[in-house]
Design a protein around this motif. Structure first.
Motif, PDB file in Angstrom:
ATOM      1  N   LEU A  29      50.836   9.583  -3.811  1.00 34.62           N
ATOM      2  CA  LEU A  29      50.061   9.264  -5.116  1.00 34.62           C
ATOM      3  C   LEU A  29      49.809   8.195  -5.504  1.00 34.62           C
ATOM      4  O   LEU A  29      48.630   8.112  -6.742  1.00 34.62           O
ATOM      5  N   THR A  41      53.174  19.077 -11.589  1.00 36.12           N
ATOM      6  CA  THR A  41      52.217  18.281 -11.580  1.00 36.12           C
ATOM      7  C   THR A  41      51.709  16.781 -12.144  1.00 36.12           C
ATOM      8  O   THR A  41      51.052  16.564 -12.526  1.00 36.12           O
ATOM      9  N   ARG A  42      52.895  17.728 -14.030  1.00 39.69           N
ATOM     10  CA  ARG A  42      52.977  16.748 -15.219  1.00 39.69           C
ATOM     11  C   ARG A  42      52.972  15.348 -14.572  1.00 39.69           C
ATOM     12  O   ARG A  42      52.707  13.920 -14.962  1.00 39.69           O
ATOM     13  N   SER A  45      51.278  13.470 -12.205  1.00 42.60           N
ATOM     14  CA  SER A  45      50.024  12.280 -13.028  1.00 42.60           C
ATOM     15  C   SER A  45      50.833  11.419 -13.619  1.00 42.60           C
ATOM     16  O   SER A  45      50.327  10.259 -14.065  1.00 42.60           O
ATOM     17  N   ARG A  48      50.640   8.993 -10.552  1.00 38.97           N
ATOM     18  CA  ARG A  48      49.724   8.689 -10.290  1.00 38.97           C
ATOM     19  C   ARG A  48      48.791   7.042 -11.182  1.00 38.97           C
ATOM     20  O   ARG A  48      48.904   6.633 -10.513  1.00 38.97           O
ATOM     21  N   ASP A  49      49.491   7.392 -12.718  1.00 37.91           N
ATOM     22  CA  ASP A  49      48.697   6.561 -13.479  1.00 37.91           C
ATOM     23  C   ASP A  49      49.859   5.455 -13.254  1.00 37.91           C
ATOM     24  O   ASP A  49      49.265   4.521 -14.127  1.00 37.91           O
ATOM     25  N   SER A  53      57.733   9.889 -15.225  1.00 41.56           N
ATOM     26  CA  SER A  53      58.051  10.523 -16.295  1.00 41.56           C
ATOM     27  C   SER A  53      58.912  10.173 -17.450  1.00 41.56           C
ATOM     28  O   SER A  53      59.968  10.231 -16.792  1.00 41.56           O
ATOM     29  N   LEU A  73      50.667  13.070 -21.910  1.00 43.48           N
ATOM     30  CA  LEU A  73      51.149  12.101 -21.298  1.00 43.48           C
ATOM     31  C   LEU A  73      52.087  10.550 -21.696  1.00 43.48           C
ATOM     32  O   LEU A  73      52.059  10.273 -21.761  1.00 43.48           O
ATOM     33  N   ASN A  85      46.449   6.074 -19.018  1.00 46.56           N
ATOM     34  CA  ASN A  85      47.462   6.250 -20.322  1.00 46.56           C
ATOM     35  C   ASN A  85      48.170   5.175 -20.849  1.00 46.56           C
ATOM     36  O   ASN A  85      49.160   4.708 -19.861  1.00 46.56           O
TER      37      ASN A  85
END
Ligand SMILES: [Zn+2]
Length: 294
Positions: A29, A41-42, A45, A48-49, A53, A73, A85
């Motif tokens: 990632l 997937t969230r 994300s 990855r960013d 989470s 996100l 984000n």
């Protein structure tokens, strides 16, 4: 989803990790973070960013009731990392290093203070307490040393609430100055969701009438309550989330102190006759004096 250090602890060496990435069994990632092929997937994300989470996304991941919307996100990241984000705003003293891809619930709740209004935040806390059997002291201890903004919010939390919508109605009515009783026992009915004076408020969720039995039970409860002299207001999910102004206007109308004065003499006579008939039949309203509504 794993940081490389966790894979090494699990027995993967660097060569095995490289091979798994080449075969597609692991997905890289970002530097030092990997995901299995069936990853969320969230969460991926967020990693990855440059973050992990947290906040609303983590609360949803853990299966708690969460309010609609807030679909962006929700992540937090270390100050030395950047991403496209915006990160959720941490309350004071709440920055943690990222070791897990999804924050545990107490940490996610701390970060959610900046993204959720009071009523929604309290509803998620209620959902957590109600589903785990923990109390506010347990939650506070798990949060560590939250700042004054979190402590102020925690005073509104009540794990007795049975649904997110019920929590939201309670917080909004108390904010509006109403004296609200949570889960009041009602003779012949069981427990209502909320009570304001002699008004019982039932808050239905989206899936509330999932079965014919639920539908029948609620209608019998309402009938029993009305016969005994309660007023019953049954609110839908959409009423609460999307038409609150209309709901509040109705509740204000029902509970205004001079309501009984607005009755016509004919209406008063009708009610008195009804009470007399109930008395003769032995079905005496035991709940309130009809001379005042609240
Ligand atoms: Zn957030």
């Amino acid at each position: 989803m794993y940081p490389a250090s966790a894979l090494l602890v699990l027995g993967f060496d660097r060569k095995t990790i490289r091979r798994a990435v080449l075969s597609g069994d692991l997905i890289q990632l970002r530097w030092g973070w990997f995901a299995a092929a069936n990853h969320d997937t969230r969460t991926a994300s967020a990693v990855r960013d440059g973050g992990v989470s947290t906040c609303v996304d983590a609360l949803r991941f853990h299966g708690l009731w969460t309010p609609p919307g807030h679909n962006g996100l929700h992540l937090r990241r270390s100050s030395n990392l950047s991403g496209k984000n915006p990160a959720c705003r941490p309350p004071s003293g709440c920055v943690r290093s990222a070791r897990e891809p999804v924050d545990p619930i107490p940490v996610a709740l701390l970060y959610a203070v900046g993204c959720l209004p009071l009523d929604e935040w309290v509803a998620v806390c209620d959902s957590y307490l109600n589903s785990t059997g923990n109390d506010v002291a347990d939650l506070l201890a798990a949060m560590g040393k939250p700042g004054p903004a979190v402590l102020r919010r925690l005073r509104w939390v009540d794990g007795r609430s049975q649904s997110g919508t019920e929590s939201i109605v309670r917080v909004r009515l108390r904010s509006a100055g109403f004296d609200v009783v949570v889960q009041p026992p009602v003779a012949g009915v069981g427990h209502a969701d909320l009570r304001v004076g002699r008004l019982l408020i039932e808050c239905d969720s989206v899936l509330h009438h999932a079965s014919r039995a639920d539908y029948e039970r609620d209608h019998h409860r309402d009938r029993r309550a009305v016969v005994d002299g309660w007023l019953v207001l049954r609110l839908t999910y959409d009423d609460i989330l999307y038409d609150w102004d209309g709901v509040l206007a109705d509740i204000l109308s029902i509970t205004r102190p001079d309501r009984h004065r607005a009755r016509t003499p004919q209406a008063i006579e009708m009610i008195q006759k009804s009470v007399l008939q109930s008395t003769l039949e032995g079905n005496v309203p035991s709940v309130f004096d009809l001379s005042t509504d609240f």
